[in-house]
Motif scaffolding. Sequence first.
Motif, mmCIF file in Angstrom:
data_model
loop_
_atom_site.group_PDB
_atom_site.id
_atom_site.type_symbol
_atom_site.label_atom_id
_atom_site.label_comp_id
_atom_site.label_asym_id
_atom_site.label_seq_id
_atom_site.Cartn_x
_atom_site.Cartn_y
_atom_site.Cartn_z
ATOM 1 N N PHE A 111 40.929 37.479 31.472
ATOM 2 C CA PHE A 111 41.540 38.026 32.491
ATOM 3 C C PHE A 111 41.643 39.504 32.304
ATOM 4 C CE2 PHE A 111 43.451 33.745 32.506
ATOM 5 C CZ PHE A 111 43.171 33.410 33.696
ATOM 6 N N GLY A 112 41.721 40.410 33.492
ATOM 7 C CA GLY A 112 41.687 41.764 33.491
ATOM 8 C C GLY A 112 42.519 42.058 34.688
ATOM 9 N N ILE A 113 43.392 43.127 34.519
ATOM 10 C CA ILE A 113 44.136 43.739 35.632
ATOM 11 C C ILE A 113 43.801 45.150 35.518
ATOM 12 C CG2 ILE A 113 46.409 44.096 36.612
ATOM 13 C CD1 ILE A 113 47.349 41.504 35.137
ATOM 14 N N ALA A 114 43.289 45.585 36.776
ATOM 15 C CA ALA A 114 43.140 46.933 37.048
ATOM 16 C C ALA A 114 44.244 47.481 38.050
ATOM 17 C CB ALA A 114 41.525 47.254 37.855
ATOM 18 N N ILE A 115 44.773 48.660 37.726
ATOM 19 C CA ILE A 115 45.684 49.324 38.879
ATOM 20 C C ILE A 115 44.730 50.469 39.181
ATOM 21 C CG2 ILE A 115 47.856 50.600 38.999
ATOM 22 C CD1 ILE A 115 48.992 49.004 36.588
ATOM 23 N N GLY A 116 44.849 50.281 40.513
ATOM 24 C CA GLY A 116 43.967 51.448 41.199
ATOM 25 C C GLY A 116 42.337 50.733 40.703
ATOM 26 N N HIS A 118 41.315 51.506 37.421
ATOM 27 C CA HIS A 118 41.407 51.491 35.862
ATOM 28 C C HIS A 118 41.885 50.219 35.314
ATOM 29 C CE1 HIS A 118 43.131 52.949 32.044
ATOM 30 N NE2 HIS A 118 41.842 53.799 32.030
ATOM 31 N N MET A 119 41.320 49.838 34.511
ATOM 32 C CA MET A 119 41.650 48.406 33.833
ATOM 33 C C MET A 119 42.588 48.500 32.768
ATOM 34 S SD MET A 119 40.825 45.015 34.016
ATOM 35 C CE MET A 119 39.136 45.156 34.814
ATOM 36 N N GLU A 120 43.964 47.936 33.449
ATOM 37 C CA GLU A 120 45.109 48.499 32.179
ATOM 38 C C GLU A 120 45.463 47.413 31.313
ATOM 39 O OE1 GLU A 120 46.782 51.184 32.389
ATOM 40 O OE2 GLU A 120 46.162 52.181 34.311
ATOM 41 N N TYR A 121 45.147 46.084 31.825
ATOM 42 C CA TYR A 121 45.332 44.950 31.057
ATOM 43 C C TYR A 121 44.278 44.106 30.692
ATOM 44 C CZ TYR A 121 50.356 46.007 31.984
ATOM 45 O OH TYR A 121 51.547 46.696 32.142
ATOM 46 N N VAL A 122 44.061 43.417 29.728
ATOM 47 C CA VAL A 122 43.079 42.644 29.382
ATOM 48 C C VAL A 122 43.445 41.662 28.321
ATOM 49 C CG1 VAL A 122 40.545 42.289 28.399
ATOM 50 C CG2 VAL A 122 40.954 44.284 29.750
ATOM 51 N N TYR A 123 43.284 40.450 28.781
ATOM 52 C CA TYR A 123 43.616 39.125 27.828
ATOM 53 C C TYR A 123 42.742 37.974 27.718
ATOM 54 C CZ TYR A 123 46.365 35.960 25.523
ATOM 55 O OH TYR A 123 46.586 35.070 24.382
ATOM 56 N N PRO A 124 42.112 37.582 26.827
ATOM 57 C CA PRO A 124 42.588 38.078 25.410
ATOM 58 C C PRO A 124 42.017 39.224 25.130
ATOM 59 C CG PRO A 124 40.904 36.166 25.193
ATOM 60 C CD PRO A 124 41.400 36.237 26.640
ATOM 61 N N ASN A 133 40.575 49.751 29.593
ATOM 62 C CA ASN A 133 40.527 51.142 29.902
ATOM 63 C C ASN A 133 39.060 51.470 30.859
ATOM 64 O OD1 ASN A 133 42.892 52.219 28.963
ATOM 65 N ND2 ASN A 133 41.750 52.166 26.977
ATOM 66 N N LEU A 134 38.498 50.436 31.357
ATOM 67 C CA LEU A 134 37.203 50.361 32.221
ATOM 68 C C LEU A 134 37.723 51.048 33.480
ATOM 69 C CD1 LEU A 134 34.627 47.962 33.074
ATOM 70 C CD2 LEU A 134 36.009 48.881 34.726
ATOM 71 N N ASP A 135 36.849 52.042 33.912
ATOM 72 C CA ASP A 135 37.136 52.509 35.277
ATOM 73 C C ASP A 135 35.871 52.185 36.295
ATOM 74 O OD1 ASP A 135 37.515 54.285 37.504
ATOM 75 O OD2 ASP A 135 38.753 55.650 36.187
ATOM 76 N N TYR A 136 36.279 51.378 37.188
ATOM 77 C CA TYR A 136 35.136 51.174 37.839
ATOM 78 C C TYR A 136 34.279 52.218 38.683
ATOM 79 C CZ TYR A 136 36.681 46.192 37.959
ATOM 80 O OH TYR A 136 36.909 44.930 37.344
ATOM 81 N N ARG A 137 35.003 53.302 39.055
ATOM 82 C CA ARG A 137 34.422 54.513 39.588
ATOM 83 C C ARG A 137 33.338 54.969 38.590
ATOM 84 N NH1 ARG A 137 40.160 56.968 40.791
ATOM 85 N NH2 ARG A 137 40.404 56.306 38.748
ATOM 86 N N ASN A 138 33.224 54.754 37.203
ATOM 87 C CA ASN A 138 32.500 54.936 36.386
ATOM 88 C C ASN A 138 31.324 54.150 35.995
ATOM 89 O OD1 ASN A 138 33.643 57.459 35.969
ATOM 90 N ND2 ASN A 138 34.741 56.741 34.427
ATOM 91 N N LYS A 139 31.499 52.977 36.774
ATOM 92 C CA LYS A 139 30.336 51.710 36.728
ATOM 93 C C LYS A 139 29.653 51.606 38.037
ATOM 94 C CE LYS A 139 31.249 50.930 32.340
ATOM 95 N NZ LYS A 139 30.124 51.063 31.312
#
Length: 206
Positions: A111-116, A118-124, A133-139
């Motif tokens: 699971f991942g949670i991006a705020i804006g 920017h990926m702030e949480y990843v589990y596991p 820390n992935l930033d969708y704007r750079n992908k």
Amino acid sequence: MNNWSPAPFYGALKRNAILLAMPFTSFIFLLSLLQSLINAEVENLESTDAIEVADYANNLKNQVNSRLNALIHLSNGLSGYLSAYHNELEDDKVNHVLATLYKDAKHIRNFGIAIGYHMEYVYPLQGNEEALNLDYRNKPEQLPLVQKAIEMREGILAGPINLIQGGKGLIYRYPVYIDDQYWGILATVIDTDSFLKDTFSNLSDE
């Protein structure tokens, strides 16, 4: 002393599951994948009777539809939790909620949670470090579908795609809006191989 309880999460999930869960109708993009898999399975059937083949294909699509819906509802419930508690997010609480969902779900890679954007949480986190820390704007290969989900205000399933943490998976992205403003986006990564193998296995047992 930390008296936090996951009870509010379960309450939010229960209240929001029906409201946020939508019928899974965006299935066209998977048809080519399913058709290839169906064709491969048909070759292994002892009988190629047209009715048997049609029934098999129908049952397979129903299985995939049902199982994907179950996984998608997890993201929708999590969206309800974030909408209610976005001002009280703490790493240990969020990770506890994600760990609970992950424990009860099959075929979830992470699971991942991006705020804006920017990926702030990843589990596991283990095995998925590259996603943090992935930033969708750079992908540029992922950004269009992220923006489409945000603009449409509904979940979008994509894939199978090559994951930045390695391997392939289906990704369901669900945007979170708070007070009618975009807040962030949830990413549920489904292990394609595990998901389809289990679906075929259960179908052959029926």
